[in-house]
Motif scaffolding. Structure first.
Motif, PDB file in Angstrom:
ATOM      1  N   PRO A  67       0.764  -1.275  -0.004  1.00 27.00           N
ATOM      2  CA  PRO A  67       0.031  -0.004   0.027  1.00 27.00           C
ATOM      3  C   PRO A  67       0.990   1.310   0.006  1.00 27.00           C
ATOM      4  O   PRO A  67       1.050   1.964   1.055  1.00 27.00           O
ATOM      5  CB  PRO A  67      -0.882  -0.112   1.227  1.00 27.00           C
ATOM      6  CG  PRO A  67       0.283  -0.749   2.346  1.00 27.00           C
ATOM      7  CD  PRO A  67       0.947  -1.712   1.311  1.00 27.00           C
ATOM      8  N   LEU A  69       3.650   3.966  -2.909  1.00 20.50           N
ATOM      9  CA  LEU A  69       4.185   4.005  -4.176  1.00 20.50           C
ATOM     10  C   LEU A  69       5.137   2.864  -4.418  1.00 20.50           C
ATOM     11  O   LEU A  69       5.965   2.505  -3.428  1.00 20.50           O
ATOM     12  CB  LEU A  69       5.049   5.350  -4.197  1.00 20.50           C
ATOM     13  CG  LEU A  69       4.178   6.613  -3.918  1.00 20.50           C
ATOM     14  CD1 LEU A  69       4.911   7.915  -4.265  1.00 20.50           C
ATOM     15  CD2 LEU A  69       3.039   6.680  -5.057  1.00 20.50           C
ATOM     16  N   GLN A  81       1.522   3.306   3.182  1.00 21.59           N
ATOM     17  CA  GLN A  81       0.444   4.043   3.844  1.00 21.59           C
ATOM     18  C   GLN A  81       0.493   3.059   5.411  1.00 21.59           C
ATOM     19  O   GLN A  81       0.348   2.057   5.300  1.00 21.59           O
ATOM     20  CB  GLN A  81      -1.042   3.711   3.401  1.00 21.59           C
ATOM     21  CG  GLN A  81      -1.035   4.592   2.059  1.00 21.59           C
ATOM     22  CD  GLN A  81      -0.997   5.933   2.248  1.00 21.59           C
ATOM     23  OE1 GLN A  81      -1.532   6.341   3.209  1.00 21.59           O
ATOM     24  NE2 GLN A  81      -0.105   6.733   1.650  1.00 21.59           N
ATOM     25  N   ASN A 107       1.460  -2.065  -6.421  1.00 17.16           N
ATOM     26  CA  ASN A 107       0.780  -1.576  -5.590  1.00 17.16           C
ATOM     27  C   ASN A 107      -0.360  -2.693  -4.984  1.00 17.16           C
ATOM     28  O   ASN A 107      -0.830  -3.223  -5.786  1.00 17.16           O
ATOM     29  CB  ASN A 107      -0.136  -0.267  -5.899  1.00 17.16           C
ATOM     30  CG  ASN A 107      -0.930   0.428  -4.968  1.00 17.16           C
ATOM     31  OD1 ASN A 107      -2.187  -0.038  -5.050  1.00 17.16           O
ATOM     32  ND2 ASN A 107      -0.614   1.417  -4.398  1.00 17.16           N
ATOM     33  N   GLY A 138      -8.001   2.562  -2.034  1.00 14.23           N
ATOM     34  CA  GLY A 138      -6.928   2.531  -2.882  1.00 14.23           C
ATOM     35  C   GLY A 138      -7.900   1.494  -4.194  1.00 14.23           C
ATOM     36  O   GLY A 138      -8.678   1.060  -3.927  1.00 14.23           O
ATOM     37  N   SER A 154       1.123   4.828  -8.966  1.00 13.87           N
ATOM     38  CA  SER A 154      -0.001   5.487  -8.302  1.00 13.87           C
ATOM     39  C   SER A 154      -1.213   6.024  -8.917  1.00 13.87           C
ATOM     40  O   SER A 154      -1.794   6.709  -8.230  1.00 13.87           O
ATOM     41  CB  SER A 154       1.049   6.900  -8.051  1.00 13.87           C
ATOM     42  OG  SER A 154       1.381   7.523  -9.229  1.00 13.87           O
ATOM     43  N   GLU A 157      -5.135   6.665  -7.107  1.00  9.53           N
ATOM     44  CA  GLU A 157      -5.349   7.012  -5.803  1.00  9.53           C
ATOM     45  C   GLU A 157      -6.501   8.061  -5.734  1.00  9.53           C
ATOM     46  O   GLU A 157      -6.329   9.446  -5.158  1.00  9.53           O
ATOM     47  CB  GLU A 157      -3.986   7.647  -5.465  1.00  9.53           C
ATOM     48  CG  GLU A 157      -2.933   6.673  -5.571  1.00  9.53           C
ATOM     49  CD  GLU A 157      -2.978   5.907  -4.258  1.00  9.53           C
ATOM     50  OE1 GLU A 157      -3.937   6.014  -3.358  1.00  9.53           O
ATOM     51  OE2 GLU A 157      -2.428   4.677  -4.309  1.00  9.53           O
ATOM     52  N   MET A 160      -7.077   9.947  -2.153  1.00 10.33           N
ATOM     53  CA  MET A 160      -6.209  11.200  -2.069  1.00 10.33           C
ATOM     54  C   MET A 160      -6.950  12.424  -2.365  1.00 10.33           C
ATOM     55  O   MET A 160      -6.565  13.491  -1.895  1.00 10.33           O
ATOM     56  CB  MET A 160      -4.904  10.995  -2.450  1.00 10.33           C
ATOM     57  CG  MET A 160      -4.051  10.059  -1.770  1.00 10.33           C
ATOM     58  SD  MET A 160      -3.887   9.812  -0.287  1.00 10.33           S
ATOM     59  CE  MET A 160      -2.841  11.147   0.381  1.00 10.33           C
ATOM     60  N   GLU A 169     -11.011   9.290   1.038  1.00 10.76           N
ATOM     61  CA  GLU A 169     -10.336   8.447   1.808  1.00 10.76           C
ATOM     62  C   GLU A 169     -11.007   8.495   3.245  1.00 10.76           C
ATOM     63  O   GLU A 169     -11.453   7.335   3.893  1.00 10.76           O
ATOM     64  CB  GLU A 169      -8.942   8.259   1.904  1.00 10.76           C
ATOM     65  CG  GLU A 169      -8.742   6.835   2.675  1.00 10.76           C
ATOM     66  CD  GLU A 169      -6.936   6.660   2.810  1.00 10.76           C
ATOM     67  OE1 GLU A 169      -6.391   5.998   1.817  1.00 10.76           O
ATOM     68  OE2 GLU A 169      -6.101   7.177   3.638  1.00 10.76           O
TER      69      GLU A 169
END
Length: 293
Positions: A67, A69, A81, A107, A138, A154, A157, A160, A169
């Motif tokens: 979880p 990059l 994360q 990821n 995610g 990435s 996402e 975010m 999130e």
């Protein structure tokens, strides 16, 4: 002659799920806790120690979903994360040397999407999104039967993206429950199953926020299907109505009429996907393989 075995690893913010996969079947599975606040070195040591009993001689490769990059070529993970010490970890090199096995990273949401596409309800769809609703949020994206990772894995996402006073999130993952009430989602799920009015209202609100998140995904990607995974998706029956009511406000009705939204039926999609990634990378090392059986 038996077919090859692959080790699939799904690293989460609170737990790590591991499985041995052979011919698309999970033949052995274990879970262990993540020492999320420990040092980088301690977490690496614990990971290798816990994986060691499963990395037998007939395991030909290790696939890992992380979880954060991910530099898939170099095998470096950044800004993981919920694991503060993992700012830059040469994970592939560490495990490849430790076990003397090929290691492949992506990821964790990509791993979930691969698993759903290869082995779950996503098989018929060329374009889909796997949305992992757990400690955070995610998304793994499959376009024309291929994973789209973007730079450092990435892409996707969506969690975010700024939303209301925080981010998507904060309103569409386990954070919604813990930040709002100080109690974890599992407690509210148990209460919702008992018909608790407050719990049902919380889930309905979460569904409405999630519906707005799906608006963004539809505007950006317009997938044929969106599959929900992670611990929060276990409460789908409680947030489904709120989600669909909000989704009904999407302006392109022809798109939503064709859209499939469903919780994953694979309790281990990310593990299966990590193992499948390993298999595909070994089969086609210099190409991006299509996700098809």
């Amino acid at each position: 002659m038996t077919s090859n075995k692959y080790l699939g690893v799904d690293i989460g913010g609170t737990k790590i799920q591991v499985g041995i996969v052979q011919e698309g079947e999970l033949i052995q599975e274990v879970r262990f806790e993540t020492s999320a606040t420990a040092s980088k070195e301690q977490i690496l040591a614990e990971l290798a120690h816990n994986l060691a009993p499963l990395v037998t001689a007939d395991v030909v490769g290790i696939g890992i979903g992380v979880p954060g990059l991910v530099d898939e070529e170099e095998g470096i993970v950044h800004n993981v994360q919920n694991i503060p010490s993992w700012r830059e970890v040469h994970l592939k090199q560490h495990l490849a040397i430790y076990f003397d096995k090929p290691v492949y990273l992506t990821n964790d949401a990509n791993a979930f999407a691969i698993g759903e596409k290869m082995y779950g309800q996503g098989r018929p769809y060329a374009n889909l999104v796997g949305l992992a609703l757990g400690t955070g949020l995610g998304a793994g994206i499959v376009i024309n039967h291929q994973v789209y990772s973007g730079t450092l894995s990435s892409a996707g996402e969506f969690g975010m993206i700024p939303y209301l006073d925080k981010t998507i999130e904060d309103y569409c993952s386990g954070k919604f429950f813990s930040q709002r009430t100080g109690r974890v989602g599992a407690e509210w799920h148990a209460l919702a199953q008992q018909g608790d009015a407050e719990a049902l209202a919380l889930y309905d609100e979460l569904g409405r926020h999630l519906g707005r998140a799906l608006h963004i995904i539809l505007y950006a990607i317009a997938p044929e299907a969106i599959f929900l995974g992670g611990s929060v998706s276990q409460g789908y029956e409680f947030f489904r109505d709120g989600l669909y009511e909000t989704l009904g406000a999407f302006p392109f009705r022809q798109v939503t009429d064709r859209l499939v939204v469903a919780p994953s039926l694979l309790g281990n999609a990310a593990v299966l996907g990590a193992a499948a990634l390993c298999h595909m990378k070994q089969a086609t090392p210099h190409a991006q393989p299509a996700l098809a059986l």
